[in-house]
Design a protein around this motif. Structure first.
Motif, PDB file in Angstrom:
ATOM      1  N   ARG A 159      -5.247   2.926  -1.850  1.00 25.78           N
ATOM      2  CA  ARG A 159      -3.795   3.047  -1.671  1.00 25.78           C
ATOM      3  C   ARG A 159      -3.031   1.814  -2.155  1.00 25.78           C
ATOM      4  N   GLN A 160      -3.780   0.848  -2.698  1.00 21.55           N
ATOM      5  CA  GLN A 160      -3.145  -0.408  -3.104  1.00 21.55           C
ATOM      6  C   GLN A 160      -2.246  -0.223  -4.333  1.00 21.55           C
ATOM      7  N   LEU A 219       0.845  -1.199   0.000  1.00 26.14           N
ATOM      8  CA  LEU A 219       0.000   0.000   0.000  1.00 26.14           C
ATOM      9  C   LEU A 219       0.878   1.246   0.000  1.00 26.14           C
ATOM     10  N   ARG A 220       0.364   2.295  -0.603  1.00 26.37           N
ATOM     11  CA  ARG A 220       1.069   3.578  -0.570  1.00 26.37           C
ATOM     12  C   ARG A 220       0.876   4.193   0.825  1.00 26.37           C
ATOM     13  N   GLY A 221       1.946   4.809   1.379  1.00 22.86           N
ATOM     14  CA  GLY A 221       1.832   5.490   2.671  1.00 22.86           C
ATOM     15  C   GLY A 221       1.865   4.512   3.840  1.00 22.86           C
ATOM     16  N   ASP A 248      -9.489   2.761   3.831  1.00 26.14           N
ATOM     17  CA  ASP A 248      -9.153   3.306   2.506  1.00 26.14           C
ATOM     18  C   ASP A 248      -8.085   2.489   1.778  1.00 26.14           C
ATOM     19  N   TRP A 249      -7.871   1.239   2.175  1.00 26.70           N
ATOM     20  CA  TRP A 249      -6.722   0.493   1.629  1.00 26.70           C
ATOM     21  C   TRP A 249      -6.792   0.280   0.126  1.00 26.70           C
TER      22      TRP A 249
END
Ligand SMILES: Cc1cc2nc3c(=O)[nH]c(=O)nc-3n(C[C@H](O)[C@H](O)[C@H](O)COP(=O)(O)OP(=O)(O)OC[C@H]3O[C@@H](n4cnc5c(N)ncnc54)[C@H](O)[C@@H]3O)c2cc1C
Length: 414
Positions: free
Chosen positions: A347-348, A273-275, A343-344
């Motif tokens: 952000r994937q 994931l981003r972040g 919110d994953w």
């Protein structure tokens, strides 16, 4: 096997085969290691973009035999310990699991009396002699406890052993593993591939001849047969599954072992994931369902900074949903992710779904020994399905070391 001064063969280049090969070579023997695909087996990590991600969640037991054996062979082990604070997923909600004193004081999952019973049980665990529980199932062992305490302990047993089938799981083996788990685990920098790479280097330095992409077809009468030809050997370690070991040799003990084996399975969702994720939500275990979600990248490095590697798993895998539809398993994993990290999806960056992983080829069952490691003086098997004191990778390593010691001792006597 007939060729007394011939080399030794190790079939299977997973972590057990690599450790057996390095140990034999260090003992002064000429060793040929045959691997059907590429080295590492279930212990390898695969690239997801720039991230070396394990095939499902992998943790090395700090007090485990594997860690000791790897250090003894000069393999460096770098990584960090995951947090103790754990959330429990219960009926679609998240609550602290009482695995730390603070969480135990605040969790609504247990009453004050149940918390006391749990604390007493955990304190007693360290002093317990696991042998005294052999022959009983985990369910029988936990039966005297209140149902809600049992439920919480079920989550602890699953995360420490990977086993969700508490009816068929030997309590002595589970207790020994829980005692080891009390000392913690490590998530490794570069994933478990770092162990595979370290062992490969060690094997090469010790002169092991590594044949990659060289599936063995038969091991019989002192000959190891591959598509490329035959090699005369004075002994062999089969560090493969019981099914493959049986196919290669036709040995009756393996037919028996295969017939009785109870594999431990899991369905895994590996994500980048981003972040970052909320630090208070790094680790969660299902209490009413056999689910695991853990963020591994805050304590170990798998790739560039600014991203998060999360592993989610359903213990038991297809056994949990009656064995047919992988979609049900994926839904269960995604629901757990939704609950933890709303919110994953947005952000994937990468995902990999592994619906049918075999975590161990056989489970220690009450009153039923697993397959012996020694099939003959010159023929041994190694893996997480072989009889011994340990579980998971530690069991694979225990049997690999026993096989190597058995073959080396034979040379000393000859
Ligand atoms: C999802 C998952 C999570 C896990 N998590 C943990 C954990 O947290 N902690 C832990 O301790 N353990 C864990 N394990 C278990 C651990 O990964 C295994 O016990 C260990 O990697 C087994 O190593 P092995 O060498 O015995 O077998 P394998 O890794 O299966 O290696 C066998 C090798 O033999 C090769 N082979 C097969 N047939 C042939 C042939 N005919 N000729 C030549 N080669 C052949 C295969 O290609 C393979 O490379 C996990 C396993 C899984 C699947």
């Amino acid at each position: 096997m007939t060729h007394a001064h011939a080399p030794l063969a190790v079939v299977g280049g997973g972590l057990a085969g690599l450790i057996a090969a390095a140990t034999l070579a260090r003992g002064g023997r000429e060793v040929h290691l045959f691997e059907g695909s590429r080295l590492g087996g279930r212990g390898r990590s695969e690239w997801m973009g720039e991230f070396a991600v394990n095939l499902g969640p992998h943790a090395l037991y700090v007090q485990g035999l594997a860690r000791r054996a790897l250090l003894d062979l000069g393999v460096s082990i770098r990584g960090g310990r995951p947090p103790l604070s754990t959330l429990g997923l219960v009926e679609g909600e998240l609550h602290p699991l009482p695995f730390t004193p603070m969480a135990a004081a605040s969790t609504p999952l247990l009453t004050a009396g149940e918390r006391f019973a749990l604390a007493r049980w955990v304190a007693g665990l360290a002093l317990l002699r696991p042998e005294s529980l052999r022959g009983r199932s985990v369910s029988q062992w936990l039966a005297p406890l209140a149902p809600r305490v049992r439920r919480v302990l079920g989550a602890l047993v699953r995360v420490s052993t990977y086993c969700a089938d508490l009816e068929r799981f030997d309590a002595g083996a589970a207790a020994a593993q829980l005692q080891r788990a009390l000392h913690g685990v490590l998530y490794l920098d570069g994933g478990w591939q770092s162990l595979v790479d370290g062992l490969r280097s060690r094997c090469e330095a010790l002169g092991v001849v590594i044949h990659e992409h060289a599936a063995v077809r038969r091991v019989e009468g002192g000959l190891v047969t591959t598509d490329a030809g035959e090699l005369g050997v004075s002994g062999a370690v089969l560090a493969v599954s019981p099914k493959v070991a049986h196919k290669l040799t036709g040995h009756p003990r393996l037919a028996e072992a295969l017939d009785r084996a109870t594999p431990v399975r899991a369905a895994c969702l590996d994500l980048v994931l981003r972040g970052d994720v909320d630090p208070a939500r790094r680790f969660a275990l299902g209490v009413d369902r056999p689910v695991y979600v853990s963020e591994h990248s805050s304590v170990a490095r798998f790739g560039p900074p600014g991203f998060t590697v999360v592993h989610a798993a359903v213990y038991g895998g297809q056994d949990v949903h009656g064995g047919t539809d992988p979609g049900l398993l994926r839904n269960e994993l995604e629901e757990a992710m939704d609950l933890l990290y709303g919110d994953w999806r947005a952000r994937q960056v990468h995902d990999r779904f592994l619906p049918a992983m075999t975590v161990a080829h056989d489970l220690p069952r009450p009153g039923e020994p697993r397959c012996p490691g020694r099939l003959a003086a010159d023929l041994w098997v190694a893996g997480d399905w072989v009889q011994g004191e340990h579980l998971l990778l530690d069991a694979a390593v225990e049997s690999a070391l026993a096989a190597a010691a058995g073959l080396l001792a034979r040379k000393a006597v000859a």
